[in-house]
Design a protein around this motif. Sequence first.
Motif, mmCIF file in Angstrom:
data_model
loop_
_atom_site.group_PDB
_atom_site.id
_atom_site.type_symbol
_atom_site.label_atom_id
_atom_site.label_comp_id
_atom_site.label_asym_id
_atom_site.label_seq_id
_atom_site.Cartn_x
_atom_site.Cartn_y
_atom_site.Cartn_z
ATOM 1 N N GLY A 140 0.797 -1.209 0.000
ATOM 2 C CA GLY A 140 0.000 0.000 0.000
ATOM 3 C C GLY A 140 0.831 1.262 0.000
ATOM 4 O O GLY A 140 0.403 2.303 -0.469
ATOM 5 N N THR A 141 2.042 1.156 0.537
ATOM 6 C CA THR A 141 2.869 2.360 0.602
ATOM 7 C C THR A 141 3.613 2.594 -0.699
ATOM 8 O O THR A 141 4.101 3.667 -0.965
ATOM 9 N N SER A 306 -9.264 2.084 0.347
ATOM 10 C CA SER A 306 -8.354 2.968 1.078
ATOM 11 C C SER A 306 -9.031 4.225 1.569
ATOM 12 O O SER A 306 -8.553 4.864 2.495
ATOM 13 N N ASN A 307 -10.123 4.599 0.946
ATOM 14 C CA ASN A 307 -10.813 5.799 1.359
ATOM 15 C C ASN A 307 -11.906 5.522 2.358
ATOM 16 O O ASN A 307 -12.557 6.427 2.835
ATOM 17 N N ASP A 309 -13.529 4.642 5.820
ATOM 18 C CA ASP A 309 -13.127 4.898 7.199
ATOM 19 C C ASP A 309 -12.703 3.660 7.959
ATOM 20 O O ASP A 309 -11.923 3.741 8.896
ATOM 21 N N TYR A 310 -13.266 2.530 7.603
ATOM 22 C CA TYR A 310 -12.946 1.341 8.379
ATOM 23 C C TYR A 310 -12.026 0.374 7.695
ATOM 24 O O TYR A 310 -11.295 -0.347 8.338
ATOM 25 N N PHE A 312 -9.553 1.095 5.460
ATOM 26 C CA PHE A 312 -8.248 1.582 5.011
ATOM 27 C C PHE A 312 -7.105 0.825 5.675
ATOM 28 O O PHE A 312 -6.041 0.640 5.100
ATOM 29 N N VAL A 313 -7.377 0.366 6.914
ATOM 30 C CA VAL A 313 -6.338 -0.339 7.672
ATOM 31 C C VAL A 313 -5.871 -1.604 6.960
ATOM 32 O O VAL A 313 -4.735 -2.026 7.087
ATOM 33 N N PHE A 314 -6.776 -2.203 6.183
ATOM 34 C CA PHE A 314 -6.479 -3.510 5.593
ATOM 35 C C PHE A 314 -5.965 -3.424 4.166
ATOM 36 O O PHE A 314 -5.927 -4.431 3.459
ATOM 37 N N GLU A 315 -5.556 -2.235 3.759
ATOM 38 C CA GLU A 315 -5.135 -2.027 2.376
ATOM 39 C C GLU A 315 -4.148 -3.094 1.886
ATOM 40 O O GLU A 315 -4.319 -3.658 0.809
ATOM 41 N N ASP A 316 -3.145 -3.375 2.702
ATOM 42 C CA ASP A 316 -2.117 -4.332 2.261
ATOM 43 C C ASP A 316 -2.689 -5.720 2.029
ATOM 44 O O ASP A 316 -2.341 -6.388 1.070
ATOM 45 N N ALA A 459 -22.621 -0.437 8.152
ATOM 46 C CA ALA A 459 -21.568 -0.572 9.160
ATOM 47 C C ALA A 459 -21.086 -2.023 9.156
ATOM 48 O O ALA A 459 -21.863 -2.929 8.866
ATOM 49 N N ILE B 203 -2.752 -3.662 13.925
ATOM 50 C CA ILE B 203 -3.914 -4.037 13.107
ATOM 51 C C ILE B 203 -3.579 -3.658 11.674
ATOM 52 O O ILE B 203 -3.223 -2.517 11.405
ATOM 53 N N GLY B 204 -3.695 -4.623 10.767
ATOM 54 C CA GLY B 204 -3.319 -4.345 9.384
ATOM 55 C C GLY B 204 -1.859 -3.944 9.293
ATOM 56 O O GLY B 204 -1.469 -3.184 8.423
ATOM 57 N N ARG B 206 -0.342 -2.015 11.232
ATOM 58 C CA ARG B 206 -0.102 -0.653 11.699
ATOM 59 C C ARG B 206 -0.240 -0.511 13.200
ATOM 60 O O ARG B 206 -1.058 -1.151 13.837
ATOM 61 N N ARG B 238 3.452 1.225 7.927
ATOM 62 C CA ARG B 238 3.562 -0.070 8.602
ATOM 63 C C ARG B 238 4.601 -0.018 9.684
ATOM 64 O O ARG B 238 5.630 0.602 9.547
ATOM 65 N N ASP B 262 2.124 10.048 3.183
ATOM 66 C CA ASP B 262 1.076 9.088 2.851
ATOM 67 C C ASP B 262 -0.299 9.544 3.254
ATOM 68 O O ASP B 262 -1.279 8.881 2.993
ATOM 69 N N LYS B 266 -9.071 12.248 3.612
ATOM 70 C CA LYS B 266 -10.355 11.536 3.669
ATOM 71 C C LYS B 266 -10.284 10.366 4.628
ATOM 72 O O LYS B 266 -11.251 9.986 5.234
ATOM 73 N N LYS B 267 -9.109 9.771 4.719
ATOM 74 C CA LYS B 267 -8.993 8.569 5.552
ATOM 75 C C LYS B 267 -9.215 8.870 7.018
ATOM 76 O O LYS B 267 -9.896 8.161 7.710
ATOM 77 N N LYS B 270 -8.693 6.935 11.777
ATOM 78 C CA LYS B 270 -9.256 6.656 13.095
ATOM 79 C C LYS B 270 -10.330 5.591 12.993
ATOM 80 O O LYS B 270 -11.090 5.551 12.034
ATOM 81 N N TRP B 271 -10.386 4.791 14.041
ATOM 82 C CA TRP B 271 -11.491 3.847 14.186
ATOM 83 C C TRP B 271 -12.228 4.210 15.460
ATOM 84 O O TRP B 271 -11.607 4.459 16.486
ATOM 85 N N ARG B 275 -15.809 -0.149 16.972
ATOM 86 C CA ARG B 275 -15.258 -0.969 15.892
ATOM 87 C C ARG B 275 -14.048 -1.745 16.407
ATOM 88 O O ARG B 275 -13.915 -2.940 16.155
#
Lengths: 528, 437
Positions: A140-141, A306-307, A309-310, A312-316, A459, B203-204, B206, B238, B262, B266-267, B270-271, B275
């Motif tokens: 992702g990076t 990636s955009n 809110d929830y 994006f963390v799992f992009e990789d 959600a 998580i992920g 990160r 990461r 990076d 928009k991102k 935050k969770w 969640r």
Amino acid sequence: MLQEESDLALIIAQIVQKLKGSNLYTQLERQAWASLQRPEIKLESLKEDIKEFFKISGWEKKLQNAVYSELSVFPLPSHPAAPPEHLKEPLVYMRKAQGSWERRILKSLNSMCTELSIPLARKRPVGEQKELLNKWNEMGTDEPVLDLSLFRPVYAPKDFLEVLINLRNPNYENGDSHSFRTHLGLIQVPLKVKDIPELKEFFVELGLTAGQLGVDDSTQVPPELFENEHVRIGQKVLSEQDSAAAQQYIRQGSPTALRAELWALILNISSQPEDILYYEQLKTNVIQHDLLVDSLIYKDVKLTASNDDYYFVFEDYLYQVLLCFSRDTSVLGHFAYSSASPPKSYIRGKLGLEEYAVFYPPNGVIPFHGFSMYVAPLCFLYHEPSKLYQIFREMYVRFFFRLHSISSHPSGIVSLCLLFETLLQTYLPQLFYHLREIGAQPLRISFKWMVRAFSGYLATDQLLLLWDRILGYNSLEILAVLAAAVFAFRAVNLMEVTSLAAAEAVLADLSTLKVMPLLQIFLFATVT
Amino acid sequence: MMSRQKNQNYKGHGLPKGKEREQRASIRFKTTLMNTLMDVLHHRPGWVEVKDEGEWDFYWCDVSWLRENFDHTYMDEHVRISHFRNHYELTRKNYMVKNLKRFRKQLEREAGKLEAAKCDFFPKTFEMPCEYHLFVEEFRKNPGITWIMKPVARSQGKGIFLFRRLKDIMDWKKDTRSSDDQKDDIPVESYVAQRYIENPYLIGGRKFDLRVYVLVMSYMPLRAWLYRDGFARFSNTRFTLNSIDDQYVHLTNVAVQKTSPDYHPKKGCKWMLQRFRQYLASKHGPEAVETLFSDMDNIFIRSLQSVQKVIISDKHCFELYGYDILIDQDLKPWLLEVNASPSLTASSQEDYELKTSLLEDTLHVVDMEARLTGREKRVGGFDLMWNDGPVSREDGAHDLSGMGNFVTNTHLGCVNDRKKQLRQLFRSLQGQKKTPN
């Protein structure tokens, strides 16, 4: 009676044929040989003793699960003289429409390829391979090698909707006169869809008298009434390792802690060393060869998941799954029962020569805008890349492929659209008429929800409760019912809007909706 | 400390008894902060803003004003102000560490090692430059580990760096020698050196930390409320120990992340805590999650207890703290720091809703309108966490962790149906007023 028996014999024969080629067969054989060492196995009653051994050791259960899995996925055989195309799609006009849609997509892909002078596939130079291997866990990076703005997604859901709107059955003529029976919606093909009484029967476990996760686990309800017992049963189902029981159980929802295992059980996924090896092999393919579709995947992930809110963390994880998915030729197997066919491409200079034809991409599936959203919710449950991959692949070949191919199957997107429109017209006629009058055909708004199975719109916890039921009922019809339920819920506001844009705005944010109460109200608590 | 079970039903949470509290026609408020707080204050019925030198009933001040003016400002009984005079005992890293260490020693004397071990939620920290020699001793005992240097008074991630070699901080040694003969009035900036947590929960891939809100209405006796909502802030890149210079990897403050190449606005990175809690439950099961959250409750309560005797508990004061918690791979929570002025600027729509709800509920608890009876255990998204003793849940539900038959009244990361609860609460309060007992 005779017909049923011969049908059954045919089914059994087909399943046995299929399983003989599987890993399970080899394992069973090995186990049977090994069991000969055991004292309880006697030569006189060899067959019975081995069967008994399988029963006790849990191997019979595994076989049972495999058979159940086959039954769930493969359509029952029809007339023995029916050609294989009929297994894919019995209606000729649907097959033709799917064929021409596929040609359009491939043309679009090829022309993008020519415009940008990028090959469909190329071998990576060794330096690039090393670099990609190092960066595997954080793709992702990485800034992709090519400028992503040059790529257009091959198609978006709304393009696909236009094709569906223009579908016509050439053998069907319903007369010119319009009456109140005329279908007001966009889909104009005569497919059989369920009405509410039939849906009530089909989804009987969602009824008001049964406990549900998503309704009866809310804070006001004491857990002794339903939740505790349901969790206990879930643990029992898992310990029994019974796929069929799990599928029945999950109709009332899965407890958060058990969901990952339950889905794996229902989909009959167990991470064997061979599966992990297979995934590693796919990873090697990714490292060695670069495909044009990879850029499409990059673009899709960057634009959608990636955009979010929830997610994006799992992009990789998304790259790790989707890039491997494109190269997985075992996915080609699902084309036997899908109306779609894998696109063919030819080695340079050998256009038209069948010996030089290859499927492109190797798995035959060209990703479209939003495709990565099928994977994103699964990242919530599975963290091990090869397991995540297997689950996604199975979900795709059982369910998701139906959402972007033209077929008459009851879970196919065409039927879902028709089901949605019919439900709306039958039970909310005033709303439907009003929306149509202001130029806001409801399907134009709900189509994108259904194509993505609501991923990215609900959600996450609600989405997972919805997907529990997709697995439980082995059908996607619930997507259409939910879409109609959402319209019913926001009917009051929708009656007041005067434009498509305003209607879109009312339905723009679904993230606060609770799906199970909505479904229950729509199916069981509305006067029909 | 004391785990005596108290029947909390008859104990109010600090509102003056006896004389009926005055209902004011309008409440004059003052604040220098803009953003969400201004919106909330302006929307509150009966609240009017006073500007400049006008008299106020409520002041959401910033800490610099407090430092300069609190001591010579007279406040009527009903007046409220949003900070405690010496909050820095908790919120400045060097003071907090000192107070916590002292509290731990006291606990060990009074209740033994096991009880004192419950205070081991902050990574080993040394004040610099005065504890430099103690630090070096600890440093030598653990060769190869990473340390983080943080300025005591700055926020938003400024001035923080990581190091592994003593060479990197040799400058500090020079300063210790010259600190005795300071010629200038410019004070030497204080830092703390803290053991860096090298195995954060990811998580992920990160790293993240948690922001939790705690409202303290008084210190003597200690009354604290815990807000159900909060969020996990993710680092944009990461996690790896290879590049300790890359502050984007290690620092999760949104302020720092915003400058990372990076970063995509928009991102938001935050969770919401709900969640996060669900994610953990699906991965580790509900019991492990219960244990983690109850360990976090322990952090909040112990940290407040450690400064209880030191902070001047003025009845006019209340304070909304932002706690920063880091979880490691063994699901152990660590306290990073406590903020007296947590950011109230919203980074997204969702964030805006969280902060406005948080502030509205804070004002409900402060209760300038004198509506509450003082016996409430829940107000909107706030749950009464400590009321001069532990607070139990009404229904006496099963204690999952098996540590006695007592369940705390906290619901961090749980459903926050605050609007409904507030409606019910205020309706019943109305009813009570009409029918005098």
